[in-house]
Design an enzyme around this catalytic site. Structure first.
Site, short mmCIF file in Angstrom:
data_model
loop_
_atom_site.label_atom_id
_atom_site.label_comp_id
_atom_site.label_asym_id
_atom_site.label_seq_id
_atom_site.Cartn_x
_atom_site.Cartn_y
_atom_site.Cartn_z
N LYS A 143 -71.32 12.94 -22.22
CA LYS A 143 -72.25 13.14 -21.11
C LYS A 143 -73.43 12.17 -21.22
O LYS A 143 -73.88 11.60 -20.22
CB LYS A 143 -72.74 14.60 -21.08
CG LYS A 143 -71.64 15.57 -20.66
CD LYS A 143 -71.98 17.05 -20.91
CE LYS A 143 -70.76 17.91 -20.60
NZ LYS A 143 -70.97 19.35 -20.87
N GLN B 289 -75.00 23.52 -23.65
CA GLN B 289 -73.59 23.38 -23.96
C GLN B 289 -73.03 24.68 -24.55
O GLN B 289 -73.64 25.30 -25.42
CB GLN B 289 -73.40 22.21 -24.95
CG GLN B 289 -71.95 21.85 -25.24
CD GLN B 289 -71.21 21.24 -24.05
OE1 GLN B 289 -71.82 20.66 -23.15
NE2 GLN B 289 -69.91 21.40 -24.02
N ASP C 296 -74.80 22.69 -14.22
CA ASP C 296 -73.46 23.19 -14.59
C ASP C 296 -72.91 24.14 -13.51
O ASP C 296 -71.72 24.42 -13.48
CB ASP C 296 -73.55 23.99 -15.90
CG ASP C 296 -73.06 23.21 -17.10
OD1 ASP C 296 -72.23 22.31 -16.91
OD2 ASP C 296 -73.50 23.53 -18.22
N1 GUN Z 1 -68.37 23.78 -22.71
C1 GUN Z 1 -67.18 23.31 -22.25
N2 GUN Z 1 -67.33 22.84 -20.99
C2 GUN Z 1 -68.63 23.01 -20.66
C3 GUN Z 1 -69.39 22.69 -19.49
O1 GUN Z 1 -68.90 22.19 -18.48
N3 GUN Z 1 -70.71 23.01 -19.56
C4 GUN Z 1 -71.26 23.58 -20.62
N4 GUN Z 1 -72.56 23.87 -20.59
N5 GUN Z 1 -70.60 23.89 -21.73
C5 GUN Z 1 -69.28 23.60 -21.74
#
Ligand code: GUN
Length: 288
Positions: free
Chosen positions: A52, A96, A119
């Site tokens: 990211k 996350q 998200d």
């Molecule tokens: N863990 C796995 N995929 C994601 C996501 O898209 N966002 C977040 N915050 N955690 C994750």
């Protein structure tokens, strides 16, 4: 059979976002600012957050990863969330997942300002999405819609069968595809569905999001169907350097010849998810 190339679509969208950021910056506006909060040292999470951060740089965003120790208390994490909510420079942030076991994930998600919830996990965004109102749509369902749009796959009046009812994939994608503009007739299948293969065989579009490797077999697929595979199960492999490989929810080799379109794993839905997060961050910069 046409292969849906998630890497190609992600690259095209990334270019569009980068061009938009460039225009903003040329006009003297500040670029979007995305923060990712990572608690602890889960290996997969470190990789995701690293990706990211990398893509943020590629599209010209400002970004930061806040690395907090695994022992961080829930109170300390909530204080961090409150600080990010109040920081006018931060357009959007994510925490996350998964979080360490001593932290209540739902509590943390609900503490995020919905206007910064890139998200799309906050109940306000989920509710707004479900009502067809402007909202941050979570990365996987948004990525699937981008793939269908890019390949101009007809959806109106089509029967879409979604396998899996999770809050982050199955239910939102079923809801979105039933909305005006997409106009699918949608069926959601799950572990208690009776005669599941017979139901899936009715699908013009099949979205496999149950998280069981190679569950969908050729006999479940109507000839000419569009198959979207959301599964990513890690299995041991002797042919890869890492010692593991990814399997989708679809038995690709036998299903692919029956399809009009199919997504591979890896290289299908996966590459789309980070670009959807970038789209949301750009949207957060301007306000929903
Ligand atoms: N863990 C796995 N995929 C994601 C996501 O898209 N966002 C977040 N915050 N955690 C994750």
């Amino acid at each position: 059979m046409n292969l849906i190339d998630g890497k190609e679509v992600a690259a095209a969208l990334r270019k569009e976002i980068a061009a938009e950021v460039e225009t903003m910056v040329a006009k003297g506006e500040r670029p979007p600012y995305l923060v990712a909060v990572l608690v602890g040292d889960d290996g997969a999470s470190q990789t995701y957050v690293g990706n990211k951060e990398k893509m943020s740089a590629e599209v010209g965003f400002r970004s930061q990863v806040l690395r907090l120790p695994a022992e961080t208390t829930q109170e300390a994490l909530l204080a961090e969330v409150a600080r990010l909510n109040a920081d006018p420079e931060v357009d959007g942030f994510i925490v996350q997942l998964p979080l360490p076991r001593h932290i209540d994930e739902q509590r943390v998600i609900e503490a995020i300002d919905p206007r910064k919830d890139v998200d799309g996990f906050h109940p306000e965004n989920v509710g707004r999405m479900a009502m067809g109102l402007p909202a941050f749509v979570s990365a996987t369902p948004d990525g699937i819609l981008s793939l269908l749009r890019y390949y101009d796959i007809p959806t109106a009046g089509k029967h879409c069968v979604v396998i899996g009812r999770s809050n982050i994939v199955g239910r939102p994608i079923a809801n979105l595809l039933s909305q005006k503009g997409w106009d699918c007739t949608v069926t959601i299948c799950h572990s208690r569905t009776a005669n599941l293969p017979e139901v899936v065989r009715q699908g013009d579009i099949v979205i496999a999001a149950l998280g069981r490797a190679e569950f969908v077999t050729a006999d479940m697929i109507k000839p000419g169907a569009v198959v979207i595979d959301v599964g990513i199960t890690r299995v041991p492999s002797e042919t890869t350097k890492s010692g593991w490989k990814l399997l989708g929810d679809v038995k690709f080799d036998e299903v692919a010849p029956r399809c009009s379109y199919i997504t591979p794993v890896p290289g299908g839905v996966g590459p789309m998810t980070i670009v959807s997060l970038m789209k949301n961050t750009l949207k957060a910069r301007h306000g929903l």
